[in-house]
Write a protein that holds these residues in place. Structure first.
Motif, mmCIF file in Angstrom:
data_model
loop_
_atom_site.group_PDB
_atom_site.id
_atom_site.type_symbol
_atom_site.label_atom_id
_atom_site.label_comp_id
_atom_site.label_asym_id
_atom_site.label_seq_id
_atom_site.Cartn_x
_atom_site.Cartn_y
_atom_site.Cartn_z
ATOM 1 N N GLN A 43 -2.393 -77.056 106.015
ATOM 2 C CA GLN A 43 -3.646 -77.046 106.774
ATOM 3 C C GLN A 43 -3.344 -76.662 108.223
ATOM 4 O O GLN A 43 -2.379 -77.137 108.819
ATOM 5 C CB GLN A 43 -4.305 -78.433 106.710
ATOM 6 C CG GLN A 43 -5.719 -78.513 107.271
ATOM 7 C CD GLN A 43 -5.742 -78.754 108.773
ATOM 8 O OE1 GLN A 43 -4.882 -79.424 109.326
ATOM 9 N NE2 GLN A 43 -6.726 -78.175 109.433
ATOM 10 N N LYS A 91 -10.512 -69.567 114.321
ATOM 11 C CA LYS A 91 -10.879 -69.322 112.927
ATOM 12 C C LYS A 91 -10.343 -67.981 112.449
ATOM 13 O O LYS A 91 -9.825 -67.867 111.330
ATOM 14 C CB LYS A 91 -12.400 -69.373 112.776
ATOM 15 C CG LYS A 91 -12.846 -69.164 111.328
ATOM 16 C CD LYS A 91 -14.349 -69.287 111.174
ATOM 17 C CE LYS A 91 -14.752 -69.114 109.715
ATOM 18 N NZ LYS A 91 -16.209 -69.238 109.505
ATOM 19 N N THR A 96 -8.572 -74.004 110.150
ATOM 20 C CA THR A 96 -9.743 -74.575 109.483
ATOM 21 C C THR A 96 -10.290 -75.782 110.241
ATOM 22 O O THR A 96 -11.374 -76.263 109.928
ATOM 23 C CB THR A 96 -9.402 -75.014 108.038
ATOM 24 O OG1 THR A 96 -8.330 -75.970 108.082
ATOM 25 C CG2 THR A 96 -9.000 -73.825 107.196
ATOM 26 N N ARG A 97 -9.534 -76.275 111.222
ATOM 27 C CA ARG A 97 -10.003 -77.391 112.035
ATOM 28 C C ARG A 97 -9.809 -77.049 113.507
ATOM 29 O O ARG A 97 -8.744 -76.566 113.911
ATOM 30 C CB ARG A 97 -9.257 -78.678 111.701
ATOM 31 C CG ARG A 97 -9.825 -79.929 112.393
ATOM 32 C CD ARG A 97 -9.067 -81.174 111.972
ATOM 33 N NE ARG A 97 -8.996 -81.282 110.519
ATOM 34 C CZ ARG A 97 -8.129 -82.035 109.871
ATOM 35 N NH1 ARG A 97 -7.239 -82.746 110.545
ATOM 36 N NH2 ARG A 97 -8.121 -82.062 108.548
ATOM 37 N N LEU A 127 -16.168 -74.619 110.672
ATOM 38 C CA LEU A 127 -14.885 -75.216 110.995
ATOM 39 C C LEU A 127 -15.023 -76.734 110.993
ATOM 40 O O LEU A 127 -16.067 -77.270 111.369
ATOM 41 C CB LEU A 127 -14.420 -74.770 112.395
ATOM 42 C CG LEU A 127 -13.884 -73.355 112.552
ATOM 43 C CD1 LEU A 127 -13.761 -73.006 114.031
ATOM 44 C CD2 LEU A 127 -12.524 -73.219 111.874
ATOM 45 N N VAL A 316 -7.677 -72.850 103.012
ATOM 46 C CA VAL A 316 -8.914 -72.113 103.248
ATOM 47 C C VAL A 316 -10.078 -73.058 102.968
ATOM 48 O O VAL A 316 -10.081 -73.772 101.956
ATOM 49 C CB VAL A 316 -9.005 -70.870 102.332
ATOM 50 C CG1 VAL A 316 -10.339 -70.168 102.532
ATOM 51 C CG2 VAL A 316 -7.844 -69.935 102.612
ATOM 52 N N ILE A 317 -11.057 -73.080 103.872
ATOM 53 C CA ILE A 317 -12.265 -73.869 103.636
ATOM 54 C C ILE A 317 -13.157 -73.123 102.654
ATOM 55 O O ILE A 317 -13.475 -71.949 102.861
ATOM 56 C CB ILE A 317 -13.038 -74.132 104.951
ATOM 57 C CG1 ILE A 317 -12.246 -75.082 105.847
ATOM 58 C CG2 ILE A 317 -14.394 -74.747 104.661
ATOM 59 C CD1 ILE A 317 -12.931 -75.434 107.143
#
Length: 318
Positions: A43, A91, A96-97, A127, A316-317
């Motif tokens: 992540q 992004k 992702t954060r 995000l 990946v979100i």
């Protein structure tokens, strides 16, 4: 294998794992990691300093403390358009954060309202959001929850026993109270510590015992290696042994099995081999980008190459 119930960890039970032969500890940590996560996925988070310097706290490691002369340029709270632009860049680079940090003892409600607007705009980019703003009151945690905040970062830094050797302007219990406010508001908790501040392995284990025994353990556990900043009291601290660092990562994975264990500050000074051992020990999250608040971080291209060489993929979100 660890079969200790959540909230029931003791120093005695934790040190049994920490003291295992290195290969056995790594095996135990990797097994638990695979039970809870895809071991190929990392992540990615990006951290932006949205308000820099002049912090009234005296954290001995921090260049943003007003107590020390570190040459850091003070900057006011950023404009929301700058923050959104930085989030878009993060992004695009694969994060992702998006985490936003402000150097406050705790935010004023007026400032917090501005941060809430930033959270809302970043959320529109699909995000995850995280902020670290210092001590919170209960109604402030509720404000952040209403804005859609996903994570709040508030590290305990070290063990209760070592804490007052690092910080005296707020207590260990002040930190735990903020964590309670965050958790009771329904926001996910990001909480870890810093290694290499003169603490012992006993302190490192006790820090993890505190985290593992919270009513609900943190969903995200950043493990930082001290960055020795000239002008701070810890600028000449002794280096932590690399194997002790990896053992602490592995123990965090074993004790808090469902958390993202984030290899955080200090990666700029870590070899790729040390980082790889940390991933093998169960670390599955990193901060990405050239800066972590005010400290240097490996450039994205360098991280991309390391992940590629290790056969690891960015989360990946969906």
């Amino acid at each position: 294998m660890a079969n200790i119930a959540q909230g029931q960890w003791s120093y005695a039970s934790a040190i049994k794992f920490f003291s295992l032969p290195f290969s056995e500890l790594m095996y135990q940590a990797q097994t638990i990691h695979r039970e809870n996560f895809n071991p190929k996925i990392i992540q990615i988070s990006t951290l932006l300093s949205i308000k820099t310097g002049s912090c009234p706290e005296n954290c001995s490691y921090c260049p943003q403390s007003a107590h020390y002369q570190t040459g850091l340029k003070k900057e006011p709270l950023m404009d929301i358009t700058e923050v959104v632009a930085a989030a878009k860049r993060a992004k695009a680079a694969g994060s992702t954060r998006f985490c936003m940090g402000a150097a406050w003892r705790g935010p004023r409600d007026q400032d917090l309202q501005n941060v809430c607007e930033m959270i809302k705009e970043v959320k529109k980019l699909n995000l995850e959001t995280c902020v670290t703003l210092g001590l919170l009151q209960q109604h402030q945690a509720a404000m952040l929850k209403d804005a859609g905040l996903d994570f709040y970062n508030h590290n305990i830094d070290t063990s209760r026993e070592h804490y007052d050797k690092i910080i005296t302007t707020r207590t260990f219990d002040d930190r735990l109270q903020t964590l309670e406010h965050i958790r009771s508001s329904g926001i996910k908790v990001c909480c870890g510590g810093i290694l290499g501040m003169g603490e012992t392995n006993e302190d490192r284990i006790n820090m993890l015992v505190t985290l593992a025994n919270l009513t609900e353990p943190p969903e995200s556990v950043p493990i930082n290696q001290l960055i020795k900043i000239p002008g701070t009291p810890l600028e000449h601290a002794d280096d932590i042994d690399n194997f002790d660092f990896v053992r602490t990562i592995a123990l965090a994975r074993i004790m808090i099995p469902q958390a993202y264990i984030r290899l955080s500050a200090g990666r700029e000074q870590m070899s790729e081999e040390l980082q790889s051992l940390c991933f093998l020990a169960g670390a599955n999250s990193i901060f990405y980008g050239e800066k972590l608040l005010t400290a240097q971080n490996p450039i994205p291209a360098q991280d991309n190459l390391l992940l590629q060489r290790l056969g690891l993929e960015k989360q990946v979100i969906s």
